[in-house]
Write a protein that holds these residues in place. Structure first.
Motif, short mmCIF file in Angstrom:
data_model
loop_
_atom_site.label_atom_id
_atom_site.label_comp_id
_atom_site.label_asym_id
_atom_site.label_seq_id
_atom_site.Cartn_x
_atom_site.Cartn_y
_atom_site.Cartn_z
N TRP A 89 0.84 -1.20 0.00
CA TRP A 89 0.00 0.00 0.00
C TRP A 89 0.87 1.25 0.00
O TRP A 89 2.07 1.18 0.26
N HIS A 90 0.25 2.37 -0.25
CA HIS A 90 0.97 3.64 -0.24
C HIS A 90 0.04 4.76 0.22
O HIS A 90 -1.18 4.62 0.13
N GLU A 91 0.65 5.86 0.69
CA GLU A 91 -0.14 7.04 1.04
C GLU A 91 -0.22 7.92 -0.19
O GLU A 91 0.81 8.22 -0.79
N LYS A 92 -1.43 8.30 -0.57
CA LYS A 92 -1.56 9.12 -1.78
C LYS A 92 -1.47 10.59 -1.41
O LYS A 92 -0.55 11.27 -1.79
N THR A 93 -2.42 11.06 -0.63
CA THR A 93 -2.43 12.46 -0.21
C THR A 93 -3.29 12.57 1.05
O THR A 93 -4.16 11.72 1.28
N LEU A 94 -3.05 13.57 1.86
CA LEU A 94 -3.87 13.83 3.05
C LEU A 94 -4.11 12.58 3.90
O LEU A 94 -5.22 12.37 4.40
N GLY A 95 -3.10 11.75 4.05
CA GLY A 95 -3.21 10.56 4.91
C GLY A 95 -4.00 9.41 4.32
O GLY A 95 -4.24 8.41 5.00
N GLN A 96 -4.40 9.53 3.04
CA GLN A 96 -5.24 8.49 2.42
C GLN A 96 -4.39 7.30 1.98
O GLN A 96 -3.49 7.45 1.17
N LEU A 97 -4.71 6.10 2.50
CA LEU A 97 -3.95 4.90 2.14
C LEU A 97 -4.69 4.08 1.09
O LEU A 97 -5.88 3.80 1.24
N PHE A 98 -3.96 3.69 0.05
CA PHE A 98 -4.50 2.92 -1.07
C PHE A 98 -3.67 1.65 -1.27
O PHE A 98 -2.49 1.63 -0.95
N CYS A 99 -4.30 0.62 -1.86
CA CYS A 99 -3.54 -0.57 -2.28
C CYS A 99 -2.65 -0.16 -3.45
O CYS A 99 -3.07 0.61 -4.31
N ASP A 100 -1.44 -0.74 -3.51
CA ASP A 100 -0.62 -0.56 -4.71
C ASP A 100 -1.26 -1.33 -5.86
O ASP A 100 -1.21 -0.91 -7.01
#
Ligand SMILES: Cc1cc2nc3c(=O)[nH]c(=O)nc-3n(C[C@H](O)[C@H](O)[C@H](O)COP(=O)(O)OP(=O)(O)OC[C@H]3O[C@@H](n4cnc5c(N)ncnc54)[C@H](O)[C@@H]3O)c2cc1C
Length: 392
Positions: A89-100
């Motif tokens: 996973w990674h942080e995109k912006t503003l603390g939002q975590l997404f699956c890679d």
């Protein structure tokens, strides 16, 4: 068929609850696949939580209700779970975590967790009748054209809200709440684009810029997008949850830079430059063209008095708009309102009045901001109910 716990709804909250509730748990859902909203969320990568999760980022008639569940199952707990399953996973912006990778990894993870504790899942199963007598919930369900009667000591309602009926959303949670005497906070669409009378922004469709949008005293600094039917983009979606029909919103088109100060500074070195040319330095070109019809943008910078610069700046930073409506359930990402939290125990999500009855996830009057908060509420409320059922 006799079981301990029947969970209605194999969405984010229902699956999480089952993963904690343990053996003797059956989840039923009328859909063909579990976790359909997880699958399509975050553009297919699922914004599964937010590092900044805190109670202040949730809307509810009782803002304290969400605190206990969010504290007992935190964003860090979910990150640990995701990492344990080897999901990158990674942080995109503003603390939002997404699956890679894909959001379906999250669904598969929840199914594995459920299986590990011996919970079962029935898909394409419709509830025909639900009754409660002598401490037992009796559900008459239809699966593969056959009727089955399920008897359970506990019932967990995890059928979500009304948003996106095309994806299987129904008002079942509200019907069950009514059947068992639970009050509702009127459900309404949240995280939804706002609409304006025909053609108002049609010429600007596709234009996007950073903006600060304020509704009912709460402001969001994120992108704003003009659409054929009105306004969208994260700042508008966020503000839409605080907006009520008939009210105004305020748009600051230049939150990071004071246009008056910028124009005064530009006037010193480039007095012959037209005002519209200079405005294109701070605003998209098509927006400046649109504003030419609404505001006096004539003349050169040299002609611009300090007073006019201030008035113009104020117009750009306090643009007051009255939406005619919203795009409604068809596109709303969440449902505001739902089962009134007054009737629920905040530690277990159990009904205060009907033994064994629980409501979790979006069905409850707790709604998060955009950015992974709604899934975190689904995980936290699901875990709260599941743990208490496992212990009971
Ligand atoms: C397009 C979109 C993108 C989103 N992206 C994000 C995101 O990136 N991050 C985030 O935090 N939130 C996101 N959300 C919000 C998030 O999906 C929801 O808040 C969350 O799924 C709520 O979980 P839930 O389990 O309460 O309900 P749901 O996930 O909606 O699950 C409810 C389940 O109940 C079933 N059901 C409903 N009615 C019946 C019935 N009558 N009989 C049987 N079964 C029934 C449904 O089929 C469904 O499987 C998004 C929402 C949408 C619509």
């Amino acid at each position: 068929m006799q079981i301990k716990t029947l969970i209605l709804g194999a969405g984010a909250a229902g699956l999480m609850c089952a993963a904690h509730a343990g053996p003797g748990t059956l989840v039923i859902d009328h859909a063909r696949a579990p976790g359909e909203k997880i699958r399509i969320s975050g553009g297919g990568r699922c914004n599964f939580t937010n590092l900044g999760t805190e109670p202040a980022r949730f809307l509810s008639q009782n803002p304290h209700f969400c605190k206990s569940a969010l504290a007992r199952y935190t964003q860090w707990d979910f990150i640990e779970l995701v990492s344990r399953h080897g999901i990158a996973w990674h942080e995109k912006t503003l603390g939002q975590l997404f699956c890679d990778g894909k959001a379906t990894q999250i669904v598969a993870m929840l199914l594995r967790e459920m299986e590990a504790v011996g919970a079962e899942l029935w898909l394409q199963t419709s509830l025909r009748e639900l009754t409660h007598a002598d401490g037992v919930y009796t559900a008459r369900v239809e699966r593969d054209g056959r009727e089955t009667v399920i008897r359970a000591a506990n019932l967990v309602v995890a059928t979500g809200g009304r948003s996106i009926p095309k994806m299987g959303a129904t008002g079942l949670a509200y019907e069950i709440a009514g059947q068992f005497g639970h009050a509702l906070v009127a459900p309404r669409p949240g995280l939804v684009p706002l609409t304006f009378p025909e053609g108002r922004f049609a010429g600007l469709a596709g234009v996007s810029l950073p903006a600060r949008v304020t509704a009912n005293g709460t402001s969001f600094d994120e992108a704003l997008l003009f659409t054929h039917r009105g306004l969208s983009g994260p700042s508008i979606l966020q503000a839409s949850s605080y907006w009520h029909e008939g009210e105004e919103i305020t748009v600051n088109l230049s939150p990071a830079l004071d246009p008056a100060a910028h124009l005064r500074a530009a006037r010193k070195g480039a007095g012959k430059r037209s005002l519209t040319t200079e405005l294109r330095q701070i605003l998209p070109e098509r927006l400046v063209a649109h504003l030419t019809d609404q505001l006096d943008l004539s003349g050169n910078l040299a002609d611009l008095s300090d007073k006019r610069a201030e008035t113009l700046s104020d117009s750009l930073r306090n643009w007051t708009l009255r939406p005619s409506g919203s795009e409604g359930w068809r596109t709303a990402e969440v449902t505001l309102g739902g089962v009134d939290t007054d009737g629920l125990n905040s530690k277990t999500m159990a009904s205060k009045t009907v033994p064994g009855l629980h409501f979790i996830g979006e069905a409850v009057d707790v709604t998060g901001w955009l950015g992974g908060y709604n899934f975190q509420w689904a995980w936290a409320s699901g875990a709260a109910a599941g743990r208490s059922l496992a212990a009971g």
